[in-house]
Design a protein around this motif. Structure first.
Motif, PDB file in Angstrom:
ATOM      1  N   GLY A   1       0.792  -1.223   0.000  1.00 48.36           N
ATOM      2  CA  GLY A   1       0.000   0.000   0.000  1.00 48.36           C
ATOM      3  C   GLY A   1       0.823   1.271   0.000  1.00 48.36           C
ATOM      4  O   GLY A   1       0.272   2.365  -0.013  1.00 48.36           O
TER       5      GLY A   1
ATOM      6  N   LYS B   1       4.206   3.518  -1.625  1.00 50.29           N
ATOM      7  CA  LYS B   1       5.199   3.639  -2.698  1.00 50.29           C
ATOM      8  C   LYS B   1       6.342   4.544  -2.263  1.00 50.29           C
ATOM      9  O   LYS B   1       6.155   5.431  -1.419  1.00 50.29           O
ATOM     10  CB  LYS B   1       4.535   4.187  -3.962  1.00 50.29           C
TER      11      LYS B   1
ATOM     12  N   PHE C   1      12.881   3.020   5.904  1.00 50.77           N
ATOM     13  CA  PHE C   1      11.783   3.738   5.285  1.00 50.77           C
ATOM     14  C   PHE C   1      11.304   4.773   6.295  1.00 50.77           C
ATOM     15  O   PHE C   1      11.342   4.510   7.508  1.00 50.77           O
ATOM     16  CB  PHE C   1      10.598   2.808   4.996  1.00 50.77           C
TER      17      PHE C   1
ATOM     18  N   ASP D   1       7.770   6.536   6.787  1.00 49.51           N
ATOM     19  CA  ASP D   1       6.393   6.625   6.325  1.00 49.51           C
ATOM     20  C   ASP D   1       5.872   8.027   6.627  1.00 49.51           C
ATOM     21  O   ASP D   1       5.672   8.379   7.786  1.00 49.51           O
ATOM     22  CB  ASP D   1       5.567   5.561   7.049  1.00 49.51           C
ATOM     23  N   GLU D   2       5.678   8.796   5.585  1.00 52.19           N
ATOM     24  CA  GLU D   2       5.307  10.204   5.772  1.00 52.19           C
ATOM     25  C   GLU D   2       3.848  10.372   6.184  1.00 52.19           C
ATOM     26  O   GLU D   2       3.474  11.434   6.672  1.00 52.19           O
ATOM     27  CB  GLU D   2       5.577  11.001   4.499  1.00 52.19           C
ATOM     28  N   ASP D   3       3.044   9.341   5.968  1.00 54.84           N
ATOM     29  CA  ASP D   3       1.650   9.435   6.424  1.00 54.84           C
ATOM     30  C   ASP D   3       1.586   9.244   7.938  1.00 54.84           C
ATOM     31  O   ASP D   3       0.838   9.939   8.625  1.00 54.84           O
ATOM     32  CB  ASP D   3       0.791   8.367   5.737  1.00 54.84           C
ATOM     33  N   GLU D   4       2.351   8.299   8.426  1.00 55.27           N
ATOM     34  CA  GLU D   4       2.285   7.926   9.842  1.00 55.27           C
ATOM     35  C   GLU D   4       3.401   8.561  10.676  1.00 55.27           C
ATOM     36  O   GLU D   4       3.413   8.403  11.900  1.00 55.27           O
ATOM     37  CB  GLU D   4       2.435   6.396   9.989  1.00 55.27           C
TER      38      GLU D   4
ATOM     39  N   LYS E   1      11.732   7.691   1.653  1.00 54.81           N
ATOM     40  CA  LYS E   1      10.431   8.182   2.105  1.00 54.81           C
ATOM     41  C   LYS E   1       9.339   7.451   1.354  1.00 54.81           C
ATOM     42  O   LYS E   1       9.401   7.306   0.128  1.00 54.81           O
ATOM     43  CB  LYS E   1      10.326   9.693   1.862  1.00 54.81           C
ATOM     44  N   ILE E   2       8.333   6.999   2.100  1.00 51.77           N
ATOM     45  CA  ILE E   2       7.213   6.308   1.473  1.00 51.77           C
ATOM     46  C   ILE E   2       5.910   7.010   1.822  1.00 51.77           C
ATOM     47  O   ILE E   2       5.790   7.661   2.852  1.00 51.77           O
ATOM     48  CB  ILE E   2       7.138   4.821   1.894  1.00 51.77           C
ATOM     49  N   VAL E   3       4.949   6.874   0.904  1.00 55.07           N
ATOM     50  CA  VAL E   3       3.632   7.468   1.103  1.00 55.07           C
ATOM     51  C   VAL E   3       2.592   6.475   0.587  1.00 55.07           C
ATOM     52  O   VAL E   3       2.921   5.544  -0.147  1.00 55.07           O
ATOM     53  CB  VAL E   3       3.471   8.800   0.329  1.00 55.07           C
ATOM     54  N   THR E   4       1.345   6.678   0.950  1.00 63.24           N
ATOM     55  CA  THR E   4       0.264   5.819   0.461  1.00 63.24           C
ATOM     56  C   THR E   4       0.247   5.823  -1.062  1.00 63.24           C
ATOM     57  O   THR E   4       0.360   6.871  -1.695  1.00 63.24           O
ATOM     58  CB  THR E   4      -1.090   6.316   0.985  1.00 63.24           C
ATOM     59  N   ASP E   5       0.118   4.646  -1.621  1.00 60.80           N
ATOM     60  CA  ASP E   5       0.125   4.477  -3.073  1.00 60.80           C
ATOM     61  C   ASP E   5      -1.319   4.411  -3.547  1.00 60.80           C
ATOM     62  O   ASP E   5      -2.067   3.534  -3.150  1.00 60.80           O
ATOM     63  CB  ASP E   5       0.842   3.153  -3.396  1.00 60.80           C
TER      64      ASP E   5
END
Ligand SMILES: [Mn+2]
Ligand SMILES: [Mn+2]
Ligand SMILES: [Zn+2]
Ligand SMILES: [Zn+2]
Lengths: 138, 138
Positions: free
Chosen positions: A122, A124, B95, B97-100, B133-137
DNA sequence: TCAACAGATTAGAATGATTTTAATGTATGT
DNA sequence: ACATACATTAAAATCATTCTAATCTGTTGA
C-alpha cells in the motif's frame, strides 16, 4: 507589474503570485549557474546583503516551503537544529561534513543506484536519499 | 547500591554512573528483544506509564545523548521537528512513512551496499545512511 | 564507616528555529 | 478604478532542546 518570466513562472507554478519580495528570493536562489545548499538563515543573510528591499522572515519561510513542495527546491534530511535546502534538484546524494556543518554534493554517477528489495504493502517510494557523514581523518 | 550489571556496564561505558533514573531508562530501551524507534517524547511517555519513579526531561536527554555518543543508540537523520532514535544499532537502513511519521527498518540484506566513489581529501566517512520516504500508493 | 566531593537530578528558565497572528498593503480580473 | 483574494510584516506563540542553579546521591579514601 511585470517581472522576469522565468521567475514569474516558477512562482505561479508554486501557487504564488509574483511580488517583489518573492522575485528577490528567486534571484538569489535561481540566478546563479552554480547550485548551492542553504539554511533559511543563510538565505536571509544573502538577501540582506544584496537587497534594496527588505523581506520578512515569514515571507522567506513561506516561499521556500512552496518551492520545496513544488519541487523547485529540495530539503536535505540531516539532523540539525535547522533545515537545509538544495537548489540542485537533480537526483544526487550528499556528504555532510560534521566539522564544517556543510553539505557536499555526490554526483549520481559516484554512487551505485540504491536498490531496495523490501516493499511495504500500500506504500510507494517517494524518494531515496543517501547521506554520508564525514569528519576530519587523522 | 547494585543494579543489573548489563545496564550498569552500558551506563559506565557511556561515562555515566548508574542511578535509578538511568536504570529505568535502560530497562525501557534495552529490555525488550524487539528493537524500536522513538523520540524523546515517546520515551518519556513510556517511562511515565511503567514507572514508579519520575525522571526529568533533562535526565532523559542527557542519558539518550550519552548512549547515542557511545553508540548504544543511533540517531536517525530525518527532517522532523523532533529527533528520532533507534535501539537497533546494527547496520541497516530505513523507510520513513510520511503518512504515519514512523520509521521502518530495512534490513541490510534488502539494500545493496552503498559504494561511494567520490572522496574528500583529509576526510573520512563516519556513517552512511539511506532514507527512503514512502507514502500511500493510490 | 562516613565525611567530602564529584557527579546527578530536577524544575524551571532560556534559546532558537519555525509557525501563527492579525493588521496593513498589493496584484489581478473586471 | 474597484473589489477581492492574496501577500507582507512585526511581533507573538509554539515547541523541541539546552541551560541553570539549587539540591541530592553515589563513590572513594581516610
Ligand atoms: Mn519545513
Ligand atoms: Mn541531539
Ligand atoms: Zn546537493
Ligand atoms: Zn531502525
Amino acid at each position: 507589474m511585470t517581472y522576469d518570466p522565468k521567475y514569474e513562472n516558477k512562482l505561479r507554478e508554486s501557487g504564488l503570485r509574483p511580488t517583489k519580495q518573492r522575485i528577490k528570493i528567486c534571484e538569489v536562489l535561481f540566478n546563479s549557474t552554480e547550485t548551492f545548499h542553504f539554511t533559511i538563515k543563510d538565505l536571509v543573510k544573502i538577501i540582506e546583503n544584496q537587497a534594496n528591499i527588505k523581506v520578512s522572515l515569514a515571507t522567506v519561510y513561506n516561499t521556500v516551503h512552496a518551492f520545496n513542495k513544488k519541487g523547485y527546491l529540495k530539503e536535505i534530511p540531516i539532523n540539525s537544529s535547522q533545515s537545509y535546502y538544495d537548489t540542485n534538484i537533480s537526483h544526487h546524494h550528499h556528504f555532510f561534513d560534521e566539522d564544517e556543518n556543510k553539505l557536499i554534493d555526490i554526483d549520481q554517477n559516484d554512487v551505485d543506484e540504491v536498490m531496495i528489495k523490501k516493499t511495504i504493502p500500500g506504500k510507494k517510494i517517494k524518494s531515496i536519499e543517501v547521506i554520508a557523514k564525514i569528519v576530519t581523518d587523522n
